[in-house]
Design a protein around this motif. Sequence first.
Motif, mmCIF file in Angstrom:
data_model
loop_
_atom_site.group_PDB
_atom_site.id
_atom_site.type_symbol
_atom_site.label_atom_id
_atom_site.label_comp_id
_atom_site.label_asym_id
_atom_site.label_seq_id
_atom_site.Cartn_x
_atom_site.Cartn_y
_atom_site.Cartn_z
ATOM 1 N N UNK A 11 26.579 47.709 27.194
ATOM 2 C CA UNK A 11 27.888 47.055 27.095
ATOM 3 C C UNK A 11 28.964 48.050 26.692
ATOM 4 N N UNK A 12 28.625 48.955 25.798
ATOM 5 C CA UNK A 12 29.596 49.973 25.378
ATOM 6 C C UNK A 12 29.928 50.910 26.523
ATOM 7 N N UNK A 13 28.956 51.241 27.341
ATOM 8 C CA UNK A 13 29.201 52.113 28.497
ATOM 9 C C UNK A 13 30.232 51.485 29.439
ATOM 10 N N UNK A 14 30.165 50.164 29.572
ATOM 11 C CA UNK A 14 31.067 49.471 30.488
ATOM 12 C C UNK A 14 32.271 48.858 29.768
ATOM 13 N N UNK A 15 32.439 49.193 28.500
ATOM 14 C CA UNK A 15 33.557 48.687 27.700
ATOM 15 C C UNK A 15 33.611 47.156 27.719
ATOM 16 N N UNK A 16 32.446 46.540 27.701
ATOM 17 C CA UNK A 16 32.356 45.078 27.703
ATOM 18 C C UNK A 16 32.368 44.585 26.257
ATOM 19 N N UNK A 32 43.465 53.263 25.534
ATOM 20 C CA UNK A 32 43.503 53.789 26.903
ATOM 21 C C UNK A 32 42.124 53.737 27.542
ATOM 22 N N UNK A 33 41.068 53.819 26.707
ATOM 23 C CA UNK A 33 39.717 53.830 27.261
ATOM 24 C C UNK A 33 39.144 52.426 27.422
ATOM 25 N N UNK A 34 39.607 51.478 26.611
ATOM 26 C CA UNK A 34 38.960 50.173 26.545
ATOM 27 C C UNK A 34 39.553 49.182 27.531
ATOM 28 N N UNK A 35 38.720 48.214 27.937
ATOM 29 C CA UNK A 35 39.198 47.049 28.670
ATOM 30 C C UNK A 35 39.388 45.956 27.642
ATOM 31 N N UNK A 36 40.585 45.449 27.509
ATOM 32 C CA UNK A 36 40.868 44.494 26.460
ATOM 33 C C UNK A 36 40.185 43.175 26.738
ATOM 34 N N UNK A 37 39.760 42.531 25.655
ATOM 35 C CA UNK A 37 39.151 41.221 25.742
ATOM 36 C C UNK A 37 40.123 40.239 26.404
ATOM 37 N N UNK A 39 34.327 50.969 40.519
ATOM 38 C CA UNK A 39 35.476 51.036 41.410
ATOM 39 C C UNK A 39 36.613 50.157 40.896
ATOM 40 N N UNK A 40 36.255 48.979 40.409
ATOM 41 C CA UNK A 40 37.277 48.020 39.998
ATOM 42 C C UNK A 40 36.642 46.942 39.139
ATOM 43 N N UNK A 41 37.420 46.385 38.216
ATOM 44 C CA UNK A 41 36.933 45.224 37.469
ATOM 45 C C UNK A 41 37.886 44.058 37.693
ATOM 46 N N UNK A 42 37.328 42.858 37.600
ATOM 47 C CA UNK A 42 38.080 41.643 37.927
ATOM 48 C C UNK A 42 38.055 40.677 36.747
ATOM 49 N N UNK A 43 39.214 40.132 36.408
ATOM 50 C CA UNK A 43 39.305 39.149 35.341
ATOM 51 C C UNK A 43 38.910 37.767 35.828
ATOM 52 N N UNK A 44 38.895 36.827 34.893
ATOM 53 C CA UNK A 44 38.428 35.471 35.196
ATOM 54 C C UNK A 44 39.398 34.692 36.075
ATOM 55 N N UNK A 45 40.602 35.219 36.321
ATOM 56 C CA UNK A 45 41.598 34.461 37.096
ATOM 57 C C UNK A 45 41.298 34.452 38.598
ATOM 58 N N UNK A 46 40.390 35.312 39.073
ATOM 59 C CA UNK A 46 40.056 35.338 40.504
ATOM 60 C C UNK A 46 39.171 34.153 40.869
ATOM 61 N N UNK A 47 39.504 33.476 41.965
ATOM 62 C CA UNK A 47 38.587 32.463 42.477
ATOM 63 C C UNK A 47 37.612 33.157 43.434
ATOM 64 N N UNK A 48 36.563 32.481 43.890
ATOM 65 C CA UNK A 48 35.548 33.142 44.716
ATOM 66 C C UNK A 48 36.105 33.804 45.972
ATOM 67 N N UNK A 49 37.003 33.118 46.679
ATOM 68 C CA UNK A 49 37.540 33.699 47.905
ATOM 69 C C UNK A 49 38.371 34.941 47.614
ATOM 70 N N UNK A 50 39.211 34.886 46.602
ATOM 71 C CA UNK A 50 40.024 36.041 46.232
ATOM 72 C C UNK A 50 39.148 37.220 45.819
ATOM 73 N N UNK A 51 38.105 36.921 45.090
ATOM 74 C CA UNK A 51 37.207 37.987 44.646
ATOM 75 C C UNK A 51 36.474 38.613 45.828
ATOM 76 N N UNK A 53 36.567 56.437 31.929
ATOM 77 C CA UNK A 53 35.112 56.600 31.860
ATOM 78 C C UNK A 53 34.467 55.259 31.550
ATOM 79 N N UNK A 54 34.277 54.439 32.566
ATOM 80 C CA UNK A 54 33.645 53.133 32.417
ATOM 81 C C UNK A 54 32.350 53.134 33.218
ATOM 82 N N UNK A 55 31.270 52.771 32.575
ATOM 83 C CA UNK A 55 29.968 52.790 33.223
ATOM 84 C C UNK A 55 29.176 54.018 32.809
#
Length: 260
Positions: free
Chosen positions: A200-205, A76-81, A235-247, A98-100
């Motif tokens: 990295x641990x603070x941001x669950x990276x 529940x706390x982690x962002x999955x790889x 506020x939000x994290x974005x996966x690699x599927x976003x292109x520049x315009x979408x991001x 609690x990310x960051x």
Amino acid sequence: MLRSALRRFTVLPAVAVSDPTPLLPRSGSVRDQKFPNRVLEDGESLQSRSWSTYAIPAAVLLIAGTGLYIHHNDEKRAILKGSEQSVSYGRNNNNRPAIGGPFKLFDTENNTVTESTFRGNWVLMYFGYTSSPDAGPREVKKMADVMKILDYGYNFKITPVFITIDPQRDTPAQLKAYLKEFDPGIIGLTGPVSAVRQTAQEFRAYFKKVDEEGQDYLVESSNNMYLLDPNMEMVRFFGAEYDPQQLADAIIMEVNKGSR
């Protein structure tokens, strides 16, 4: 008299020899027989077997259940790889994970940088490394493209931050030369291994060394980008599927939410 004595003498031993075990009476049940010691021993054996039969599996289930509970809380706390989903959080959402958190690193000019350095600015943060063969350069280029789209398309400036996950090879000079190829405005941060790992641990990276051959290795990482508001809250994290315009569009949407 002599015959009577002889008769008694011969009869008595015969009874003793022919009676090695007790004879069951003609009437009555087995319950009436005199076997207290044998019944007690059987009862003790059954009781012992019954306790071990239930106690050991119960202990195994308890340990397994505890492990699953801890694993569930960690998930529940982690962002999955490799996550390909982004999660949006409202400004007043008390259920925000609690990310960051606080960090202390230094930039390509060897200046100390903390989270307080960026307060008052919207920040787009990425964890990568300069030796990444494919995903890393693609994501850094995306960050540079998003900067241009936000600047020219929305008249909005964002602070781009690149934090290395390979501080053993990414010196300040190496970071500076690498990021300059994409956009000199991207701020590169590095530091001691312990400080980078803590950040990295603070941001669950997620990151991990793989395919090690001496000093040559790759680093697996989650490749997420993090949007932080002027209070340095994620506020939000974005996966690699976003292109520049979408991001860029998604960032402006979150900025507009924050200004309401």
